[in-house]
Design an enzyme around this catalytic site. Structure first.
Site, mmCIF file in Angstrom:
data_model
loop_
_atom_site.group_PDB
_atom_site.id
_atom_site.type_symbol
_atom_site.label_atom_id
_atom_site.label_comp_id
_atom_site.label_asym_id
_atom_site.label_seq_id
_atom_site.Cartn_x
_atom_site.Cartn_y
_atom_site.Cartn_z
ATOM 1 N N HIS A 194 -7.817 -5.451 -0.950
ATOM 2 C CA HIS A 194 -6.536 -4.793 -0.673
ATOM 3 C C HIS A 194 -5.799 -5.415 0.516
ATOM 4 O O HIS A 194 -4.574 -5.548 0.502
ATOM 5 C CB HIS A 194 -6.803 -3.307 -0.417
ATOM 6 N N SER A 214 0.839 -1.196 0.000
ATOM 7 C CA SER A 214 0.000 0.000 0.000
ATOM 8 C C SER A 214 0.880 1.255 0.000
ATOM 9 O O SER A 214 1.791 1.368 -0.801
ATOM 10 C CB SER A 214 -0.954 -0.052 1.195
ATOM 11 N N ASP A 221 -8.366 -6.323 -5.437
ATOM 12 C CA ASP A 221 -8.046 -5.044 -4.797
ATOM 13 C C ASP A 221 -8.909 -3.931 -5.396
ATOM 14 O O ASP A 221 -8.865 -3.683 -6.603
ATOM 15 C CB ASP A 221 -6.563 -4.725 -4.998
#
Length: 329
Positions: free
Chosen positions: A304, A128, A271
């Site tokens: 995610h 991330s 995601d």
């Protein structure tokens, strides 16, 4: 596993941010795990939005990936991780969060590496926003690492990402329960519709007379509020919004052709935040002018957050990078 406790942070002197804000001193706290510094290849691990430098050991957030005998083996590597200044894991707080961009943090991390007398690390890995910082570090210092491993991230924040960060910022600045409400919204981006369906099946919490998905979201909001500072959330959200290695610089190809590092992009097929499609487009662009680039994908319903969940898949995808080095040594 050996944890080296560092009593004092590195002090970054006279730092000027991209926006022109001046910080006479910035404390950069960090942690070292595994073999002593300068005795083994160094792996830099960049944490995500609510993470910290405690990547392994007690309360380690990536214990399934990093540790003795794990994918990133602490008996073979030195593991280095910095706290993003202002992330709330020490006493330092940044109130003017808009002073900083992801590139500023990348510059701070690079100064930290230099202060530790490390010329090059074996790998930089991050998920991330941590992966976004990794991309920025490579663009600033093309020879800083042999391997770049950005997971569930990209070299730029897309319009979709910027939109979600804008909504997060609105919640953080305007809600009466900013951390709780922002976290509830964020969880919708971190997971996926299929993940929620698999987990909750529209079941009801009989005690509260609400859906279990509602009580779960409320729990996550309350949990974060108890351990996280508002200023830290605003800062990390700002960093997530400002990833862009080309901003006020050269184009993507010009920047990346300067590095010999192997780039291993890992996407997640579900995601909703940094989409797999965007990751694949980055890979296809890289292949036009660079040979040692690789793309792999985590297959998961969990969205995610799969980079924090699917450890067996990550072990398989990363094995060649880390275990080959182990064999070599």
């Amino acid at each position: 596993m050996k944890l080296e406790n560092i009593p004092n942070p590195i002090i970054i002197q006279n730092f000027i941010t991209e926006s022109g804000a001046s910080y006479p001193t910035l404390p950069l706290s960090f942690a070292l795990f595994g073999l002593p510094l300068h005795t083994a290849p160094v792996v830099l691990v960049n944490h995500a939005l609510t993470g910290n430098a405690q990547v392994t050991g007690e309360n380690g957030w990536w214990n399934d990936l990093i540790g003795e005998g794990k994918t990133i083996d602490t008996t073979q590597y030195t593991i280095l991780s910095f706290n993003v200044p202002g992330n709330g894991n020490d006493t330092f707080v940044i109130e003017n969060y808009q002073d900083f961009t992801t590139r500023d943090v990348a510059k701070i991390f690079l100064q930290g590496i230099k202060a530790l007398n490390v010329e090059q690390v074996y790998a930089i890995i991050g998920g991330s926003v941590g992966g976004g910082i990794a991309w920025e570090m490579l663009a600033l210092e093309p020879n800083i690492t042999q391997h770049l491993i950005p997971i569930a991230t990209d070299w730029k924040s897309t319009d979709w990402m910027i939109a979600n960060c804008f909504l997060q910022e609105q919640i953080l600045n305007n809600s009466s329960k900013p951390i709780e409400d922002a976290r509830i919204h964020a969880m919708l981006c971190y997971r996926s519709p299929e993940s929620f369906k698999e987990k909750f099946q529209r079941t009801v919490n009989e005690n509260l007379n609400i859906f279990n998905i509602e009580s779960w979201l409320a729990h996550h909001g309350d949990k974060l509020q108890k351990r996280y500072q508002l200023a830290s959330y605003k800062l990390m959200n700002q960093l997530l919004k400002t990833i862009d290695i080309t901003r006020n610089k050269e184009d993507f190809e010009t920047l990346i052709t300067k590095t010999k590092a192997a780039i291993h992009i890992i996407g997640i097929n579900s995601d909703l935040f940094f989409t797999a499609k965007e990751n694949r487009e980055t890979f296809e662009e890289l292949k036009k002018f660079k040979e040692n680039v690789f793309y792999s994908e985590i297959d998961s319903v969990h969205g995610h957050d799969a980079f924090l969940i699917e450890y067996k898949q990550l072990d398989h995808l990363l094995a060649d990078i880390f275990k080959a080095e182990t064999i070599k040594n």
